[in-house]
Write an enzyme that holds these catalytic residues in place. Structure first.
Site, short mmCIF file in Angstrom:
data_model
loop_
_atom_site.label_atom_id
_atom_site.label_comp_id
_atom_site.label_asym_id
_atom_site.label_seq_id
_atom_site.Cartn_x
_atom_site.Cartn_y
_atom_site.Cartn_z
N ASP A 213 0.97 -1.00 0.00
CA ASP A 213 0.25 -0.20 0.15
C ASP A 213 0.70 1.46 0.01
O ASP A 213 1.83 1.31 0.74
CB ASP A 213 -0.97 0.04 1.35
CG ASP A 213 -1.50 1.31 1.52
OD1 ASP A 213 -2.69 1.31 0.64
OD2 ASP A 213 -1.59 1.95 2.30
N GLU A 255 1.22 -0.64 -5.06
CA GLU A 255 -0.10 0.51 -5.34
C GLU A 255 0.82 1.92 -5.61
O GLU A 255 1.05 2.50 -4.45
CB GLU A 255 -1.00 0.58 -4.01
CG GLU A 255 -2.22 1.39 -4.56
CD GLU A 255 -2.48 2.63 -3.25
OE1 GLU A 255 -3.40 3.12 -3.43
OE2 GLU A 255 -1.90 2.53 -2.23
C1 GLC Z 1 -4.15 3.70 0.21
C2 GLC Z 1 -5.22 2.87 0.22
C3 GLC Z 1 -6.40 3.82 0.78
C4 GLC Z 1 -5.86 4.33 1.99
C5 GLC Z 1 -4.48 5.04 2.06
C6 GLC Z 1 -3.82 5.19 3.31
O1 GLC Z 1 -4.29 4.44 -0.97
O2 GLC Z 1 -6.01 2.16 -1.18
O3 GLC Z 1 -7.54 3.26 1.01
O4 GLC Z 1 -6.61 5.35 2.61
O5 GLC Z 1 -3.49 3.90 1.12
O6 GLC Z 1 -3.38 4.00 3.58
#
Ligand code: GLC
Ligand code: CA
Length: 571
Positions: A213, A255
């Site tokens: 993430d 991500e």
């Molecule tokens: C990523 C997740 C999101 C979250 C963010 C902070 O972007 O997909 O849902 O709020 O990280 O952890």
């Protein structure tokens, strides 16, 4: 990696490229099935629906965080990385989920928000109260709030600064997301070691992969913008080397909401790989743009930019997920156009994006839903579905933030849509009761009973895709056409010879974004004289002309997937 032949482990075929052949399904445990009637979905509930997911053709699940958490950011605010949130279940139930998934040859990829923790995490509590103690340097502390001026704010709707003053330690701490989510200090070797150990903890439990993430934001510096800085890439390379050495076949998914070149950097290089997969953030909004502008050119442009990646790297393509449909990776002009088409009510917006589900975005148009999925399932990379989109679930823009599209899965027309037996008032979020998407109409049971439902259509496309390894494994060449609304490309694959049914194949994919029927001529000079057969029914299409041109007619917002080749084609 040298061995390519499939090796069979108990319950799971070991194929090092499994992620390229897989259809992924994002399922929030909280939202899927409540097994004990407390109003919240749980692990046992998810286990009870593995048969459904297998029937649909899902190969791998992506589970957003289910760690212990105060749930102020949907679980992305973790207070203990080694514990399951009690309302979701136990570690033993998680192990059972892994085992039961593997029995079905289904993989589990779990989310790992490594960049930050909840402010409730023990590390943060210690860090703020004992600056000289073992956790004093676990977070990014400063006497002032003016460091890292070039680092942008992500949650612009709620945060005014990336720094928040902590009255206990009497210093500011740095946070890329909510002010209750302090960033870990990756400069500290102890923090990096914690991360390695947490990764090992979950991989030891049999997890097949981790979604990393918010991966660009690990390190920050005065010179950079805090996104994909060199030490961040160095750290991921080390992590990857450890995974390849000790856990071959497990994957890391990036991500990184960035431009094509920056996202591709998270694959690393052939010699020094980083992540196996990365979400294709640049392509996603352009699919939606094309649907309304009736122009294919932006999509063509971005597809030509994203093709050159290391041989074992794969894109994760998606239409929607648990976050807003982010518009960060489009120009201001396109963003305004998309707000106009897709977020005409200000309630539909969130940060720099749109907090709606797929079916409402596409105005419940079956043609558009099919077209969007046909693109999703044929682009290079592996498709990621978002739970509920296979039945065209609606959203609830009167709920807060991204909860708009995190409502309970709609299984039946019964109480709470069959999600839970709890008192309806007790649900973690209400089920959708809107005019068009009311759970009495939109639910799995009713779509199972209708052979032409969206659910059956999507299941069929998934199975057609899976019968043709070219979609997961092949290259893509974008073709010239004489119509601005038409996207055409060829996917081609030599075949590996090591997998059963892994045939060489070339497939022509043609999509029309036009809101009326069109005729189009496509340049297929490489395939002059080739026969064409429809992948769905085997129907014979006109042969490519000897001069290399092909003229097709397409109905409003429709597509073809055509096998290219002599000798006919049998399904
Ligand atoms: C990523 C997740 C999101 C979250 C963010 C902070 O972007 O997909 O849902 O709020 O990280 O952890
Ligand atoms: Ca429950």
């Amino acid at each position: 990696m040298s061995f390519t032949a499939p090796i069979t482990l108990p319950g799971l075929t070991l194929d090092l490229n499994w992620y390229k052949r897989s259809v992924f399904y994002e399922v929030m445990i909280r939202s899927f099935v409540d097994s004990n009637g407390d109003g919240t979905g749980d692990l046992a509930g998810l286990i009870s629906k593995l048969d459904y997911l297998q029937w649909l053709g899902v190969d791998a699940l992506w589970l957003p965080p289910f760690y212990r958490s105060p749930l102020r950011d949907g679980g992305y605010d973790v207070s203990d990385f080694r514990a399951v949130l009690p309302e979701f279940g136990t570690i033993d139930e998680f192990k059972e989920l892994v085992t039961k998934a593997h029995e079905r040859n289904m993989r589990i990829v779990m989310d790992y928000p490594l960049n930050h923790t909840s402010d409730q995490h023990e590390w943060f509590q210690q860090s703020r109260s004992d600056p000289d103690g073992p956790y004093g340097d676990y977070y990014v502390w400063s006497d002032t709030d003016d460091k890292y001026k070039d680092i942008r704010i992500i949650f612009v709707d709620t945060e005014e600064s990336n720094w928040t003053f902590d009255p206990v330690r009497r210093q500011f701490f740095f946070h890329r997301f909510f002010s209750h989510q302090p960033d870990l200090n990756f400069e500290n070797p102890a923090v990096r070691e914690e991360v390695f150990n947490i990764v090992r903890f979950w991989l030891d439990l049999g997890v097949d992969g981790l979604r990393l993430d918010a991966i660009p934001y690990l390190f920050e510096s005065e010179e950079g913008n805090g996104e994909g800085e060199p030490p961040t890439h160095d750290f991921i390379k080390e992590l990857r080397a450890m995974v390849d050495r000790d856990y071959p076949g497990r994957i890391l998914v990036a991500e990184a909401n960035q431009w094509p070149r920056e996202v591709a950097a998270f694959f690393g290089t052939e010699e020094e790989p980083e992540c196996h997969m990365a979400f294709d953030f640049p392509v996603m909004p352009r699919i939606f743009y094309s649907l309304r502008s009736q122009q294919a050119d932006e999509l063509v442009r971005i597809l030509s930019e994203t093709t050159d990646i290391p041989s074992d790297a794969g894109w994760g393509v998606f239409l929607r997920n648990h976050d807003e449909l982010t518009l960060e990776m489009v120009s201001e002009e396109y963003r305004q156009a998309m707000y106009g088409w897709y977020a005409y009510d200000p309630r539909m917006r969130s940060n720099i994006g749109i907090r709606r589900r797929l079916a409402p975005l596409l105005d419940n148009s079956r043609a558009e839903l099919e077209l969007a999925h046909a693109i999703l399932f044929s682009l290079p990379g592996s498709p990621f579905l978002y739970y509920g989109d296979e039945i065209g679930m609606g959203d609830n823009i009167w709920l807060n933030d991204r909860d708009a599209s995190r409502t309970p899965m709609q299984w039946t027309p019964d109480r709470n849509a069959g999600f839970s037996t709890a008192d309806p008032g007790k649900l973690y979020l209400p089920v959708v009761q809107s005019l068009v998407y009311n759970y009495s109409q939109i639910n799995v049971e009713s779509q199972l009973a209708q052979s032409r439902s969206l659910l059956h259509w999507i299941r069929n496309v998934i199975h057609v895709r899976k019968a043709h390894p070219v979609f997961g494994m092949g290259d893509m060449t974008v073709l010239q056409t004489n119509h601005e609304s038409v996207l055409a490309f060829v996917r081609s694959y030599e075949g590996s010879g090591t997998h059963f049914g892994d045939q060489p194949e070339d497939v022509l994919c043609v999509f029309s974004f036009a809101h009326n029927p069109v005729a189009v001529t496509i340049d297929m000079s490489e395939y002059a004289g080739s026969a064409l057969y429809d992948l769905f029914g085997g129907g014979v299409f006109p042969t490519v002309n000897e001069d290399g041109t092909l003229t097709l007619t397409l109905a409003t917002q429709s597509f073809y997937w055509l096998h290219i080749g002599e000798g006919g084609y049998r399904r």
